[in-house]
Design a protein around this motif. Structure first.
Motif, PDB file in Angstrom:
ATOM      1  N   ALA A   1       0.847  -1.204   0.000  1.00 22.76           N
ATOM      2  CA  ALA A   1       0.000   0.000   0.000  1.00 22.76           C
ATOM      3  C   ALA A   1       0.875   1.244   0.000  1.00 22.76           C
ATOM      4  O   ALA A   1       0.580   2.227  -0.690  1.00 22.76           O
ATOM      5  CB  ALA A   1      -0.934  -0.008   1.208  1.00 22.76           C
ATOM      6  N   ALA A   2       1.979   1.192   0.753  1.00 14.44           N
ATOM      7  CA  ALA A   2       2.857   2.371   0.842  1.00 14.44           C
ATOM      8  C   ALA A   2       3.539   2.654  -0.489  1.00 14.44           C
ATOM      9  O   ALA A   2       3.914   3.784  -0.773  1.00 14.44           O
ATOM     10  CB  ALA A   2       3.901   2.158   1.933  1.00 14.44           C
TER      11      ALA A   2
ATOM     12  N   CYS B   1      -5.967  -9.039   6.844  1.00 12.80           N
ATOM     13  CA  CYS B   1      -5.524  -7.674   7.135  1.00 12.80           C
ATOM     14  C   CYS B   1      -5.559  -6.822   5.866  1.00 12.80           C
ATOM     15  O   CYS B   1      -5.628  -7.333   4.743  1.00 12.80           O
ATOM     16  CB  CYS B   1      -4.113  -7.682   7.722  1.00 12.80           C
ATOM     17  N   ALA B   2      -5.520  -5.529   6.063  1.00  7.94           N
ATOM     18  CA  ALA B   2      -5.489  -4.595   4.930  1.00  7.94           C
ATOM     19  C   ALA B   2      -4.751  -3.337   5.367  1.00  7.94           C
ATOM     20  O   ALA B   2      -4.804  -2.944   6.530  1.00  7.94           O
ATOM     21  CB  ALA B   2      -6.896  -4.236   4.473  1.00  7.94           C
ATOM     22  N   ALA B   3      -4.063  -2.723   4.415  1.00 10.43           N
ATOM     23  CA  ALA B   3      -3.438  -1.425   4.659  1.00 10.43           C
ATOM     24  C   ALA B   3      -3.997  -0.456   3.627  1.00 10.43           C
ATOM     25  O   ALA B   3      -4.313  -0.856   2.498  1.00 10.43           O
ATOM     26  CB  ALA B   3      -1.929  -1.518   4.523  1.00 10.43           C
ATOM     27  N   MET B   4      -4.111   0.797   4.014  1.00  5.28           N
ATOM     28  CA  MET B   4      -4.737   1.769   3.113  1.00  5.28           C
ATOM     29  C   MET B   4      -4.024   3.110   3.210  1.00  5.28           C
ATOM     30  O   MET B   4      -3.642   3.550   4.290  1.00  5.28           O
ATOM     31  CB  MET B   4      -6.214   1.930   3.482  1.00  5.28           C
ATOM     32  N   ARG B   5      -3.856   3.710   2.048  1.00  2.00           N
ATOM     33  CA  ARG B   5      -3.245   5.023   1.955  1.00  2.00           C
ATOM     34  C   ARG B   5      -4.297   5.962   1.377  1.00  2.00           C
ATOM     35  O   ARG B   5      -4.963   5.611   0.400  1.00  2.00           O
ATOM     36  CB  ARG B   5      -2.057   4.912   0.994  1.00  2.00           C
ATOM     37  N   VAL B   6      -4.454   7.132   1.972  1.00  2.00           N
ATOM     38  CA  VAL B   6      -5.524   8.042   1.561  1.00  2.00           C
ATOM     39  C   VAL B   6      -4.955   9.441   1.360  1.00  2.00           C
ATOM     40  O   VAL B   6      -4.167   9.922   2.179  1.00  2.00           O
ATOM     41  CB  VAL B   6      -6.646   8.091   2.623  1.00  2.00           C
ATOM     42  N   VAL B   7      -5.360  10.082   0.273  1.00  3.47           N
ATOM     43  CA  VAL B   7      -5.023  11.489   0.053  1.00  3.47           C
ATOM     44  C   VAL B   7      -6.293  12.307   0.285  1.00  3.47           C
ATOM     45  O   VAL B   7      -7.330  12.026  -0.322  1.00  3.47           O
ATOM     46  CB  VAL B   7      -4.520  11.728  -1.383  1.00  3.47           C
TER      47      VAL B   7
ATOM     48  N   TRP C   1      -8.112  10.393  -3.224  1.00  2.00           N
ATOM     49  CA  TRP C   1      -7.601   9.121  -3.754  1.00  2.00           C
ATOM     50  C   TRP C   1      -7.477   8.124  -2.597  1.00  2.00           C
ATOM     51  O   TRP C   1      -7.131   8.503  -1.482  1.00  2.00           O
ATOM     52  CB  TRP C   1      -6.234   9.378  -4.374  1.00  2.00           C
ATOM     53  N   ILE C   2      -7.768   6.868  -2.894  1.00  3.73           N
ATOM     54  CA  ILE C   2      -7.563   5.794  -1.918  1.00  3.73           C
ATOM     55  C   ILE C   2      -6.774   4.688  -2.611  1.00  3.73           C
ATOM     56  O   ILE C   2      -7.108   4.277  -3.728  1.00  3.73           O
ATOM     57  CB  ILE C   2      -8.905   5.224  -1.409  1.00  3.73           C
ATOM     58  N   GLY C   3      -5.722   4.230  -1.959  1.00  3.71           N
ATOM     59  CA  GLY C   3      -4.971   3.079  -2.466  1.00  3.71           C
ATOM     60  C   GLY C   3      -4.871   2.052  -1.353  1.00  3.71           C
ATOM     61  O   GLY C   3      -4.612   2.407  -0.200  1.00  3.71           O
TER      62      GLY C   3
ATOM     63  N   VAL D   1     -10.456   4.261  -6.249  1.00  7.10           N
ATOM     64  CA  VAL D   1      -9.841   3.341  -5.285  1.00  7.10           C
ATOM     65  C   VAL D   1      -8.938   2.387  -6.063  1.00  7.10           C
ATOM     66  O   VAL D   1      -9.395   1.698  -6.973  1.00  7.10           O
ATOM     67  CB  VAL D   1     -10.915   2.528  -4.531  1.00  7.10           C
ATOM     68  N   VAL D   2      -7.653   2.385  -5.725  1.00 10.08           N
ATOM     69  CA  VAL D   2      -6.716   1.456  -6.345  1.00 10.08           C
ATOM     70  C   VAL D   2      -6.525   0.278  -5.382  1.00 10.08           C
ATOM     71  O   VAL D   2      -6.155   0.472  -4.235  1.00 10.08           O
ATOM     72  CB  VAL D   2      -5.355   2.140  -6.591  1.00 10.08           C
TER      73      VAL D   2
END
Ligand code: FES
Ligand code: FES
Lengths: 153, 738
Positions: free
Chosen positions: B424-425, B600-606, B620-622, B682-683
């Motif tokens: 995710a990062a 589990c899940a990881a998420m990056r958000v702008v 944006w969500i990845g 969402v990516v």
């Protein structure tokens, strides 16, 4: 509880119904005329699941009285496919995976078909704005945008 | 209407397969529970309490009975069997007896020829209430008069807490919970009441069978557990009540509890006519359980180089008036309170209380959402205190297979926490868009009248995890039945509820894979022809249905071989690895595991925040998610996108508002859910490490995106504003005027 009789065209067919004056067009379509495709997610004009075309204009059928449709022309989701073929918006929704529970789908399909009729090649912002009155709780809209872009091509 | 289907490839496990119900859903032919009709059908309506707490001193039905079109008016006196029901404890009256404990509690029923006649007749029922002071504050509930004096949730193997109004009180002690460390950060976090807000309102049709029994066509998540609650209240044997799955317009946990099933059946049996009940949106908001609001106190102690040493947590959940599935939510919140991190010492106290607020129960994420918001805020705070990169801090502490949970359970299956963080990062975030720009792309959208002068941007990050399947010793199984015809075609029976998530497709993909044929159909989901499938919840249905259908298919092929051909009909039951209860005093697992598996899940958000107007825009969500093995990658990304939207809703806008227990925003005008204008692209990265315990290695995928997205969105707002933001949903006041 029959107050009046109305005559209208639904998906090209002339129909008549005995209704109570307080019934919405949505109720008349779903419960009196056998067109349950338009959905009843809020019945207060907030979700777009009941979207139909009334004399060629996109409306929320829950906000129109059945009596107001007397003498008018209604097209529902059931009337979109032609000659046994899915409308290109319908086909795109299936292919793009834009359907989950599907409760929002009839309204979105009608609204998207209306958009593409007026804007054959809408920008992403135009798609977002045009469909902002249609709630979907399942998809997060990503695949709905995909479907509309696919249908526009 | 006849329609020609687009040419669809029939797929096996791992392939992208369009939904079998896609075409009827786009043409409007798919029959939802509110679309059903029967000859001679009446409409039912439920009269509900206008008070959050009151004694009922009298009910007068005479005017309602005399109203036009009315065929029946029923109260608690007409409940033929047990007066109480419930998912885990029988603590909820079918119809209020002498007291109402929440706003909207059902009091009486009407059946009439037209829905408006039923509504009007219900208004004519005179109920005399003597209002009582409501318990509206969860923090003082244990000091108030008991709402359930006979303590229905006590003596069931949970820790006994003698205070009044306890639904469950759980303490997990792990290692040495008093140990100190170099650094400590603490915070108090709050989560408002979220609603499932599925679009298809509660509805169904109940048809008397003429022999004293009833057929119920309803949108639900677990057909057999509905039957097991409905039949006793009707005074009927289980086989006299057949529950059939009608089209489900979304569920998200909100259909685990009964809605109209008993009420409609009572009216149908009383009038000997089919009865349909359809809630409107307001009734849906007050008529089902919600996500528990929470207050969470957390302290994280760590070494100077960032290793977690001790996590101390206190969780308070408001269960509302009835227990529903609150005990399991209490335990889930405790189990996941430390996040997907290795922690050697912990003290976790999780308490759920009865109040006169709206009843709470299951919603997507089930206890993990609330604590993820808190532990991820804490991780950001700790990173700031230590001056370590927040992603590095998470990697340093990431839990992995073989590690030990605070409950003492060793993680046996796959759990690639570090990998989802890294992936995710690594997703590239979009560049900041130039100003000025189209107002549609400003925080607040076209309502934003500025040129964007106050816009600040933040990139946030969060990680979360959750269990898959039912826990703590529950005997969790799924039945499937396979009929092979002599011509090679197959019919599959499985009561797994298709709620929109796509389990019907999973069943077909598994059957095609195992039987090696495309000639497979899925029979209607019903209690009448197959055993229980368990619930479409806890991210369990894909795993469980895959196991059951796989086993039944293999058994059917073997039997056909033994018989040398011909038709066969076999049913098999699949169970996941056994779980054990938690010790009531220490919260430690009493066996090898208390949860089956984790994802589990990881998420990056702008995010962008207009700090002059208090408006937000998620740009944006990845995300990278541990999915085990994706049965249908398109359906999996659909779950991730939809799950992320619900978490975004909780972060920014969704909250059931109450005053003294009364709901004040029961409409889509006042309870807002994300629209097309709120959702960014969402990516999704699917991280596939098949779980050794699962059929084909599959893991449930519905909940992790909801668990992590609330935390990730708020993390981005925190970076943009520099504010702590300890409560969701974040309000304009919290981010305005920096
Ligand atoms: S049902 Fe008409 S807008 Fe929601
Ligand atoms: S697909 Fe369920 S509401 Fe849109």
């Amino acid at each position: 509880m029959f107050g009046m009789r109305i005559w209208l065209r639904v998906n090209g067919e002339p129909v008549e119904a005995d209704i109570w004056e307080g019934e919405s067009l949505l109720y008349v379509l779903r419960e009196r005329l056998g067109y349950p495709g338009s959905k009843n997610a809020c019945e207060q004009g907030e979700c777009g699941s009941c979207s139909v075309m009334l004399d060629g204009k996109l409306v929320c059928a829950c906000l129109v009285l059945g009596a107001q449709a007397d003498g008018h022309e209604v097209v529902t989701v059931e009337g979109l496919s032609e000659d046994g073929r899915l409308h290109r918006v319908q086909e795109a929704f299936v292919v793009a995976g834009a359907v989950q529970c599907g409760f929002c789908t009839p309204g979105l399909v009608v609204a998207a078909a209306d958009l593409l009729q007026h804007r054959p090649d809408p920008s992403d912002d135009e798609i977002r704005e045009a469909l902002s009155g249609n709630l979907c709780r399942c998809t997060g809209y990503a695949k709905i945008f995909d479907a509309v872009r696919l249908a526009a091509r | 209407m006849s329609t020609t289907a687009p040419k669809l490839e029939l797929g096996r496990v791992g392939e992208i397969v369009p939904r079998a119900d896609g075409i009827p859903k786009v043409t409007g032919e798919f029959a939802y529970s509110s679309d059903l009709n029967a000859a001679g059908m009446l409409w039912g309506h439920t009269l509900r309490s206008p008070h959050s707490h009151a004694r009922i001193t009298g009910i007068d039905l005479s005017a309602a009975l005399a109203a036009p079109g009315v065929h029946a008016v029923l109260t608690h006196e007409d409940v033929p069997g047990e007066k109480l029901y419930g998912l885990e404890f029988q603590d909820q009256p079918v119809l209020a007896v002498d007291r109402v404990r929440y706003y909207g509690e059902p009091v009486a029923l009407v059946a009439a020829e037209h829905p408006e006649q039923a509504r009007r007749a219900a208004e004519l029922i005179r109920v005399d209430y003597e209002p009582l002071a409501p318990i509206a504050d969860a923090e003082t509930a244990t000091e108030q008069e008991p709402l359930h004096p006979d303590r229905p949730t006590m003596g069931h193997g949970y820790r006994d807490d003698p205070r009044p109004n306890i639904v469950r009180s759980l303490v997990i002690r792990h290692g040495d919970p008093d140990v100190e460390a170099d650094v400590s950060v603490s915070g108090v976090y709050e989560v408002g009441i979220q609603d499932q807000a599925f679009l298809g309102p509660e509805s169904g049709l109940c048809v008397p069978d003429g022999e004293g029994g009833v057929d119920v066509y309803v949108a639900t998540q677990w057909l057999h557990v509905d039957r097991d609650q409905v039949a006793p209240c009707l005074g009927l044997k289980p086989e006299q009540v057949r529950i059939h799955l009608a089209g489900v317009g979304g569920a998200f946990g909100g259909r685990e509890d009964l809605s109209m099933q008993i009420h409609g059946s009572m009216l149908a049996l009383h009038t000997n006519r089919p009865v349909k009940i359809v809630y409107n949106r307001e009734e849906s908001f007050v008529g089902h359980i919600h996500r528990h609001p929470a207050k969470i106190w957390m302290e994280h102690r760590a070494t100077r180089d960032g290793k977690l040493v001790n996590v101390r947590v206190r969780i308070l959940l408001d269960g509302g008036a009835y227990a529903s599935s609150s005990t399991a939510v209490t335990s889930n919140a405790a189990s996941f309170a430390c996040g997907p991190y290795q922690v050697d010492n912990a003290l976790i106290e999780s308490l759920c209380v009865y109040t006169n607020n709206p009843p709470c129960g299951a919603m997507r994420g089930f206890g993990a959402v609330q604590v993820c918001f808190a532990h991820e805020a804490q991780m950001d705070k700790l990173a700031a205190a230590l001056d370590i990169d927040p992603i590095e801090l998470r990697l340093l502490n990431a839990l992995q297979s073989g590690d030990t949970m605070p409950t003492g359970q060793t993680i046996a299956g796959t759990l690639p926490v570090a990998e989802v963080i890294r992936r995710a990062a690594a997703l590239p975030v979009p560049e900041q868009e130039e100003l000025p720009r189209d107002p549609l792309r400003l925080p607040g959208g076209s309502g934003n009248t500025t040129r964007g002068e106050g816009v600040k941007r933040g990139v946030g990050f969060a990680v979360g995890f959750k269990n898959i399947g039912y826990s703590e010793g529950f005997d969790d199984y799924t039945a499937a039945r396979v009929r092979l015809d002599a011509d090679g075609s197959a019919e599959i029976h499985c009561a797994a509820a298709e709620v929109g998530q796509g389990v019907a497709g999973v069943i077909l993909q598994v059957a095609r894979t195992e039987l090696g044929t495309e000639d497979v159909t899925l029979a209607p989901h019903t209690t009448a022809t197959v055993g229980s499938a368990g619930s479409a919840s806890a991210s369990r249905m894909t795993w469980m249905a895959s196991g059951a259908v796989r086993d039944a298919c293999r058994a059917a092929l073997e039997e056909r071989d033994r018989n040398g051909g011909g038709a066969v009909d076999v049913e098999r039951i699949y169970r996941h690895p056994r779980t054990s209860p938690l010790d009531p005093e220490t919260g430690q697992t009493t066996g090898e595991r208390s949860h089956v598996a984790y994802a589990c899940a990881a998420m990056r958000v702008v995010a962008e925040v207009d700090v002059e107007l208090g408006l937000t825009r998620i740009v944006w969500i990845g995300t990278a998610q541990d999915v085990g093995k994706a049965v249908n990658p398109q359906a999996v990304t659909g779950q991730i996108e939809g799950g992320a939207a619900q978490g975004l809703g909780l972060a920014l806008m969704e909250e059931i508002q109450t005053r003294d227990g009364l709901i004040t925003n029961a409409s889509f005008t006042d309870y807002l859910i994300p629209t097309t204008l709120d959702m960014p692209p969402v990516v999704s990265e699917l991280v596939e490490h098949p779980d050794p315990d699962a059929p084909y290695g599959v893991k449930g995928v519905g909940e992790p995106p909801t668990v992590v997205s609330t935390a990730a969105v708020v993390s981005a707002l925190r970076v943009a504003t520099g504010r702590e933001l300890t409560r969701v949903p974040v309000r304009p006041d919290d981010i305005v005027g920096l």
